[in-house]
Design a protein around this motif. Sequence first.
Motif, PDB file in Angstrom:
ATOM      1  N   MET A 278       3.709   5.421 -69.011  1.00 21.16           N
ATOM      2  CA  MET A 278       3.296   4.059 -69.347  1.00 21.16           C
ATOM      3  C   MET A 278       2.113   4.164 -70.292  1.00 21.16           C
ATOM      4  O   MET A 278       1.155   4.890 -70.025  1.00 21.16           O
ATOM      5  N   VAL A 279       2.215   3.435 -71.414  1.00 22.28           N
ATOM      6  CA  VAL A 279       1.133   3.464 -72.394  1.00 22.28           C
ATOM      7  C   VAL A 279       0.696   2.042 -72.722  1.00 22.28           C
ATOM      8  O   VAL A 279       1.445   1.087 -72.555  1.00 22.28           O
ATOM      9  N   CYS A 280      -0.526   1.942 -73.199  1.00 22.99           N
ATOM     10  CA  CYS A 280      -1.068   0.661 -73.635  1.00 22.99           C
ATOM     11  C   CYS A 280      -0.332   0.223 -74.900  1.00 22.99           C
ATOM     12  O   CYS A 280      -0.199   1.005 -75.845  1.00 22.99           O
ATOM     13  N   SER A 281       0.139  -1.014 -74.915  1.00 26.20           N
ATOM     14  CA  SER A 281       0.857  -1.522 -76.085  1.00 26.20           C
ATOM     15  C   SER A 281      -0.062  -1.691 -77.289  1.00 26.20           C
ATOM     16  O   SER A 281       0.404  -1.810 -78.413  1.00 26.20           O
ATOM     17  N   GLU A 282      -1.359  -1.693 -77.073  1.00 26.03           N
ATOM     18  CA  GLU A 282      -2.318  -1.895 -78.162  1.00 26.03           C
ATOM     19  C   GLU A 282      -2.800  -0.590 -78.780  1.00 26.03           C
ATOM     20  O   GLU A 282      -2.857  -0.453 -79.992  1.00 26.03           O
TER      21      GLU A 282
ATOM     22  N   GLY B  70      -1.820   2.741 -77.510  1.00 26.29           N
ATOM     23  CA  GLY B  70      -0.921   3.869 -77.321  1.00 26.29           C
ATOM     24  C   GLY B  70      -1.383   4.903 -76.304  1.00 26.29           C
ATOM     25  O   GLY B  70      -0.679   5.873 -76.041  1.00 26.29           O
ATOM     26  N   GLU B  71      -2.550   4.709 -75.693  1.00 26.02           N
ATOM     27  CA  GLU B  71      -3.058   5.652 -74.693  1.00 26.02           C
ATOM     28  C   GLU B  71      -2.268   5.514 -73.388  1.00 26.02           C
ATOM     29  O   GLU B  71      -1.830   4.424 -73.026  1.00 26.02           O
ATOM     30  N   ARG B  72      -2.134   6.631 -72.655  1.00 27.29           N
ATOM     31  CA  ARG B  72      -1.491   6.601 -71.338  1.00 27.29           C
ATOM     32  C   ARG B  72      -2.317   5.737 -70.389  1.00 27.29           C
ATOM     33  O   ARG B  72      -3.538   5.723 -70.477  1.00 27.29           O
ATOM     34  N   LEU B  73      -1.635   5.050 -69.490  1.00 21.57           N
ATOM     35  CA  LEU B  73      -2.312   4.168 -68.531  1.00 21.57           C
ATOM     36  C   LEU B  73      -2.236   4.742 -67.122  1.00 21.57           C
ATOM     37  O   LEU B  73      -1.261   5.375 -66.755  1.00 21.57           O
ATOM     38  N   SER B  74      -3.264   4.484 -66.363  1.00 22.76           N
ATOM     39  CA  SER B  74      -3.241   4.746 -64.923  1.00 22.76           C
ATOM     40  C   SER B  74      -3.828   3.503 -64.259  1.00 22.76           C
ATOM     41  O   SER B  74      -4.542   2.726 -64.893  1.00 22.76           O
ATOM     42  N   ALA B  75      -3.540   3.323 -62.979  1.00 26.41           N
ATOM     43  CA  ALA B  75      -3.999   2.132 -62.260  1.00 26.41           C
ATOM     44  C   ALA B  75      -5.509   1.977 -62.310  1.00 26.41           C
ATOM     45  O   ALA B  75      -6.030   0.856 -62.381  1.00 26.41           O
ATOM     46  N   LYS B  76      -6.228   3.079 -62.313  1.00 22.07           N
ATOM     47  CA  LYS B  76      -7.686   3.021 -62.310  1.00 22.07           C
ATOM     48  C   LYS B  76      -8.273   2.552 -63.638  1.00 22.07           C
ATOM     49  O   LYS B  76      -9.431   2.184 -63.705  1.00 22.07           O
ATOM     50  N   GLU B  77      -7.478   2.571 -64.685  1.00 23.84           N
ATOM     51  CA  GLU B  77      -7.976   2.196 -66.014  1.00 23.84           C
ATOM     52  C   GLU B  77      -7.590   0.775 -66.420  1.00 23.84           C
ATOM     53  O   GLU B  77      -7.777   0.382 -67.559  1.00 23.84           O
ATOM     54  N   VAL B  78      -7.039   0.003 -65.500  1.00 21.67           N
ATOM     55  CA  VAL B  78      -6.553  -1.334 -65.830  1.00 21.67           C
ATOM     56  C   VAL B  78      -7.326  -2.381 -65.033  1.00 21.67           C
ATOM     57  O   VAL B  78      -7.474  -2.253 -63.818  1.00 21.67           O
ATOM     58  N   HIS B  79      -7.815  -3.380 -65.707  1.00 22.39           N
ATOM     59  CA  HIS B  79      -8.462  -4.537 -65.067  1.00 22.39           C
ATOM     60  C   HIS B  79      -7.517  -5.720 -65.195  1.00 22.39           C
ATOM     61  O   HIS B  79      -6.889  -5.908 -66.236  1.00 22.39           O
ATOM     62  N   VAL B  80      -7.421  -6.520 -64.167  1.00 20.75           N
ATOM     63  CA  VAL B  80      -6.517  -7.666 -64.138  1.00 20.75           C
ATOM     64  C   VAL B  80      -7.325  -8.949 -64.202  1.00 20.75           C
ATOM     65  O   VAL B  80      -8.352  -9.079 -63.534  1.00 20.75           O
TER      66      VAL B  80
END
Length: 157
Positions: A115-119, A121-131
């Motif tokens: 899973m990568v950031c659509s903006e 291109g970096e790989r995503l992990s749950a710890k790097e995402v704020h909702v």
Amino acid sequence: MARTIGVIGDRWTLMILRECFLRTRRFEGFQSALGITRHLLAERLKKLVRQGVLRRIPYQEAPKRHEYILTQKGLDLYPIMMAIVHWGDVHMVDVRGRPLLHQHRKCGKMFDPVMVCSECGERLSAKEVHVHPGPGARAPLEKAHLDKKTKARKRAA
């Protein structure tokens, strides 16, 4: 999330979708691959057609028979299916290894879905995402839930 689970959230529906992505199209093919009862299979296929995930197309007149083809809405479930497959490949395989390998046609290499950031291109992990609440959020429920998470994050920091 609850609405999505309402469409795809049971074992048989997920298995039918897996077969669709493996290019199974006909009732008999689903039944043979899955060992599901005719009644249950017919019920799940009708639901997927009703939800716009599959299209039912006749391929024979006498007797009348249909194929089930993924719509764009169905094809958009591919990342979800691949995420489930990858989780199983990481956490549920036995000593024989993965039951299926996935090859990218363009480069020819076997791959793991990421899973990568659509903006960026970096790989995503749950710890790097704020909702944050979106325009369709039910204000009191989502806000309270997110406020609780924000407070917990601040305490942890």
